[in-house]
Design an enzyme around this catalytic site. Structure first.
Site, short mmCIF file in Angstrom:
data_model
loop_
_atom_site.label_atom_id
_atom_site.label_comp_id
_atom_site.label_asym_id
_atom_site.label_seq_id
_atom_site.Cartn_x
_atom_site.Cartn_y
_atom_site.Cartn_z
N HIS A 280 0.84 -1.20 0.00
CA HIS A 280 0.00 0.00 0.00
C HIS A 280 0.87 1.25 0.00
CE1 HIS A 280 -3.83 -2.13 1.73
NE2 HIS A 280 -3.40 -2.66 0.60
N GLU B 222 1.24 3.77 2.06
CA GLU B 222 1.97 4.09 3.29
C GLU B 222 3.20 3.21 3.43
OE1 GLU B 222 -2.53 4.50 4.20
OE2 GLU B 222 -1.20 3.29 2.93
N CYS C 196 -1.63 -0.89 7.53
CA CYS C 196 -0.76 0.29 7.45
C CYS C 196 -0.76 1.11 8.74
CB CYS C 196 -1.21 1.18 6.29
SG CYS C 196 -0.97 0.42 4.67
N ALA D 162 -20.83 5.72 -29.70
CA ALA D 162 -20.44 6.67 -30.76
C ALA D 162 -21.62 6.82 -31.70
CB ALA D 162 -19.23 6.13 -31.52
N SER E 63 -21.63 -0.18 -38.75
CA SER E 63 -21.25 1.04 -38.02
C SER E 63 -19.76 1.35 -38.08
CB SER E 63 -21.65 0.89 -36.54
OG SER E 63 -20.96 -0.20 -35.95
N ASP F 35 -20.55 -7.43 -34.40
CA ASP F 35 -19.28 -6.71 -34.51
C ASP F 35 -18.04 -7.59 -34.30
OD1 ASP F 35 -20.87 -4.52 -34.89
OD2 ASP F 35 -20.55 -3.66 -32.89
N GLY G 95 -25.32 -2.43 -27.02
CA GLY G 95 -26.29 -1.91 -27.96
C GLY G 95 -27.49 -1.27 -27.26
N ALA H 205 -28.36 -1.11 -23.23
CA ALA H 205 -28.08 0.25 -22.73
C ALA H 205 -29.32 0.83 -22.06
CB ALA H 205 -27.62 1.14 -23.87
#
Length: 365
Positions: free
Chosen positions: A56, A58, A90, A160, A174, A206, A296, A300
């Protein structure tokens, strides 16, 4: 007093900067940086958490010490841990070093810490100063904080589109809407994430690589969510030499006989429904702080509706695809009134060659 305050801010901002150098590499841990000054306020060491499994911040700072830290000060952007994980706690190192003052930006939301580290430091006689540069510290580790407070991964949705709001022609083609600079920037963005999620339809159409093109090692986990398991027997994502792939399926609708199509090197996870929240929770349990949704319209829309998305990145190209049947970024939310629509805020706009990149955050209710 003013000069002293400025000095404290300077060193905490240095700690936050050091922490940011671990971006994309520390999950499931947070990004942490530490700065140590001697009793005369001279810099004698600093460090940051490079990646999960390594010391870590620290511990790194103490390993790099140029002189005795007794009577000195430490600046750290997150509360030091007080539990034994892959590395020792830590807090013990801070106490045994003889440091007199410690400046901490924010508490660690991890239930194993969550104020316990600060309490131990105070009980040991270390003066704890909490809250310096808190806003910047919280922003840096927002995905870590989100996962630990909600048990969900922090979600970013990326797409996009053309200037008329289309993500593909009506035949699904696309490649490519955006320019090379934008696509290169996407690879860079991906390196900040622990996992990237697509739907089965995106895989079929795709056949993406879905990686950073070597910008991150190991690559983000690639996740395919499917309701049918009707996936191609050959796909770029089935090659798991440099990037892990997980197929996640809805067991209530999928034809499990098709599991035989999935290569043995690909992991398979079963969910009880097609609720994207279950994917977010699954990845959070695996230690993913931040995930990228590159899916897609159907997935989404579902991810946004279910609260899986906290941030949106949109690439807009100066092209017109036209046509009522061309693909949109989302399906129908069935809004009837303007006060029902999803509001975004904190827009960040950048030009990427001839394209525009817009970042937005979901409006907090």
């Amino acid at each position: 007093m003013f000069e002293e305050d400025v000095s404290h801010t300077k060193w905490m901002k240095r700690a936050i900067y050091l922490a940011s150098l671990g971006k994309g590499k520390t999950s499931p841990n947070p990004m942490v940086g530490a700065v140590i000054l001697d009793k005369n306020r001279n810099l004698i060491s600093e460090g940051f958490h490079h990646k999960a499994g390594e010391p870590h911040a620290e511990a790194m700072a103490f390993n790099n010490l140029k002189k005795d830290a007794k009577g000195g000060s430490m600046y750290v952007n997150l509360e030091p841990c007080c539990h034994q994980g892959k590395t020792p706690p830590c807090v013990d190192k801070v106490i045994s070093s003889g440091i007199k003052d410690i400046y901490i930006s924010s508490e660690d939301p991890d239930k194993r810490v969550s104020g316990k580290g600060i309490k131990m430091l105070k009980e040991a006689g270390v003066k704890v100063h909490l809250g310096l540069c808190k806003k910047e510290s919280l922003e840096l580790n927002k995905s870590f904080i989100y996962r630990n407070t909600t048990n969900n991964a922090y979600g970013v949705l990326k797409w996009a589109m053309s200037i008329d709001g289309r993500i593909a022609l009506k035949n699904g083609k696309s490649k490519w809407i955006t320019n090379k600079k934008s696509r290169s920037l996407v690879h860079s963005y991906r390196s900040e994430f622990d996992a990237i999620i697509i739907g089965g339809n995106t895989l079929r159409k795709d056949n993406p690589l879905l990686n950073t093109r070597g910008l991150k090692a190991p690559e983000p986990i690639r996740v395919v969510f499917t309701k049918t398991l009707d996936l191609p027997e050959k796909a770029n994502m089935w090659d798991c030499k440099t990037a892990k792939t997980i197929v996640v399926y809805d067991s209530s609708t999928a034809n499990e006989k098709l599991l035989t199509r999935i290569p043995e090197q690909v992991e398979v996870e079963k969910l009880s429904s097609d609720n994207p929240k279950l994917i977010s929770q699954l990845l959070a349990k695996r230690g993913c702080n931040k995930v990228l949704w590159e899916c897609g319209p159907k997935l989404a829309t579902s991810a946004l509706k279910s609260g899986c998305i906290q941030e949106i990145i949109t690439f807009i190209a100066p092209k017109i695809l036209g046509g009522e049947n061309c693909m949109n970024p989302f399906g129908d939310f069935e809004f009837q009134e303007m006060d029902e629509v999803i509001n975004l805020n904190h827009s960040q706009v950048n030009l990427v060659g001839s394209d525009i990149c817009v970042k937005n955050f979901l409006k907090l209710l």
